[in-house]
Write a protein that holds these residues in place. Sequence first.
Motif, PDB file in Angstrom:
ATOM      1  N   GLY A  82       0.792  -1.229   0.000  1.00  0.00           N
ATOM      2  CA  GLY A  82       0.000   0.000   0.000  1.00  0.00           C
ATOM      3  C   GLY A  82       0.823   1.277   0.000  1.00  0.00           C
ATOM      4  O   GLY A  82       0.273   2.366  -0.119  1.00  0.00           O
ATOM      5  N   ALA A  83       2.149   1.173   0.134  1.00  0.00           N
ATOM      6  CA  ALA A  83       3.006   2.362   0.120  1.00  0.00           C
ATOM      7  C   ALA A  83       3.012   2.990  -1.265  1.00  0.00           C
ATOM      8  O   ALA A  83       2.901   2.294  -2.283  1.00  0.00           O
ATOM      9  N   THR A  84       3.142   4.316  -1.306  1.00  0.00           N
ATOM     10  CA  THR A  84       3.193   5.054  -2.568  1.00  0.00           C
ATOM     11  C   THR A  84       4.450   5.928  -2.601  1.00  0.00           C
ATOM     12  O   THR A  84       4.357   7.151  -2.538  1.00  0.00           O
ATOM     13  N   PRO A  85       5.628   5.325  -2.719  1.00  0.00           N
ATOM     14  CA  PRO A  85       6.862   6.113  -2.747  1.00  0.00           C
ATOM     15  C   PRO A  85       7.006   6.865  -4.064  1.00  0.00           C
ATOM     16  O   PRO A  85       6.449   6.453  -5.082  1.00  0.00           O
ATOM     17  N   PRO A  86       7.762   7.960  -4.057  1.00  0.00           N
ATOM     18  CA  PRO A  86       7.984   8.673  -5.320  1.00  0.00           C
ATOM     19  C   PRO A  86       8.909   7.882  -6.245  1.00  0.00           C
ATOM     20  O   PRO A  86       9.814   7.179  -5.790  1.00  0.00           O
ATOM     21  N   ILE A  87       8.652   8.001  -7.538  1.00  0.00           N
ATOM     22  CA  ILE A  87       9.544   7.412  -8.533  1.00  0.00           C
ATOM     23  C   ILE A  87      10.664   8.419  -8.766  1.00  0.00           C
ATOM     24  O   ILE A  87      10.419   9.512  -9.261  1.00  0.00           O
ATOM     25  N   VAL A  88      11.869   8.057  -8.381  1.00  0.00           N
ATOM     26  CA  VAL A  88      13.008   8.956  -8.489  1.00  0.00           C
ATOM     27  C   VAL A  88      13.639   8.868  -9.876  1.00  0.00           C
ATOM     28  O   VAL A  88      14.029   9.870 -10.463  1.00  0.00           O
ATOM     29  N   MET A  89      13.741   7.643 -10.399  1.00  0.00           N
ATOM     30  CA  MET A  89      14.351   7.446 -11.709  1.00  0.00           C
ATOM     31  C   MET A  89      13.706   6.248 -12.389  1.00  0.00           C
ATOM     32  O   MET A  89      13.375   5.260 -11.726  1.00  0.00           O
ATOM     33  N   GLY A  90      13.508   6.335 -13.674  1.00  0.00           N
ATOM     34  CA  GLY A  90      12.954   5.228 -14.439  1.00  0.00           C
ATOM     35  C   GLY A  90      13.821   4.914 -15.645  1.00  0.00           C
ATOM     36  O   GLY A  90      14.344   5.821 -16.295  1.00  0.00           O
ATOM     37  N   HIS A 102      10.670  -2.266 -17.415  1.00  0.00           N
ATOM     38  CA  HIS A 102      11.167  -1.044 -16.778  1.00  0.00           C
ATOM     39  C   HIS A 102      11.862  -1.357 -15.467  1.00  0.00           C
ATOM     40  O   HIS A 102      11.497  -2.323 -14.783  1.00  0.00           O
ATOM     41  N   LYS A 103      12.815  -0.527 -15.107  1.00  0.00           N
ATOM     42  CA  LYS A 103      13.437  -0.558 -13.780  1.00  0.00           C
ATOM     43  C   LYS A 103      13.168   0.802 -13.156  1.00  0.00           C
ATOM     44  O   LYS A 103      13.553   1.832 -13.707  1.00  0.00           O
ATOM     45  N   LEU A 104      12.474   0.802 -12.010  1.00  0.00           N
ATOM     46  CA  LEU A 104      12.140   2.032 -11.320  1.00  0.00           C
ATOM     47  C   LEU A 104      12.902   2.104 -10.002  1.00  0.00           C
ATOM     48  O   LEU A 104      12.890   1.146  -9.224  1.00  0.00           O
ATOM     49  N   SER A 105      13.540   3.235  -9.757  1.00  0.00           N
ATOM     50  CA  SER A 105      14.191   3.487  -8.466  1.00  0.00           C
ATOM     51  C   SER A 105      13.234   4.345  -7.652  1.00  0.00           C
ATOM     52  O   SER A 105      12.827   5.424  -8.102  1.00  0.00           O
ATOM     53  N   LEU A 106      12.874   3.857  -6.462  1.00  0.00           N
ATOM     54  CA  LEU A 106      11.853   4.510  -5.660  1.00  0.00           C
ATOM     55  C   LEU A 106      12.450   5.132  -4.399  1.00  0.00           C
ATOM     56  O   LEU A 106      13.300   4.521  -3.743  1.00  0.00           O
ATOM     57  N   GLY A 107      11.980   6.312  -4.066  1.00  0.00           N
ATOM     58  CA  GLY A 107      12.448   7.005  -2.874  1.00  0.00           C
ATOM     59  C   GLY A 107      11.675   6.575  -1.629  1.00  0.00           C
ATOM     60  O   GLY A 107      10.994   5.557  -1.615  1.00  0.00           O
ATOM     61  N   TRP A 108      11.784   7.376  -0.613  1.00  0.00           N
ATOM     62  CA  TRP A 108      11.106   7.105   0.661  1.00  0.00           C
ATOM     63  C   TRP A 108       9.662   7.588   0.589  1.00  0.00           C
ATOM     64  O   TRP A 108       9.397   8.671   0.079  1.00  0.00           O
TER      65      TRP A 108
END
Length: 109
Positions: A82-90, A102-108
């Motif tokens: 249920g967490a909705t972290p920001p997508i920092v880089m895709g 895709h590879k997504l890097s997610l923040g806090w």
Amino acid sequence: MAFERTEFLALMPSTISISTRTSHSNYGEATYGSAVTYRARVVDKSGWVRNAAGENVEVRTICWVASTGSIDISDRITLPGGATPPIVMGERFPDDQGSHHHKLSLGWS
């Protein structure tokens, strides 16, 4: 040797959802469209990446997504818990037929 689609999906046991940012409200808050679900592999992995503005940003999670469509860093991702972290880089990875995943890097969150 390329991955067969079923073998590749076997590496993605989770389901995530992504909602495309559609506009902004009168208060400047982002609004999103309907969520689309995708198979994914979600891995907790802390590190740092350089964002589009050239700043070093801490990431907490890497998410491999089985999607050939477009995923933008302004979209909203919802993880299995249920967490909705920001997508920092895709990043989008191709195979011999075009876009593959895709590879997504997610923040806090």
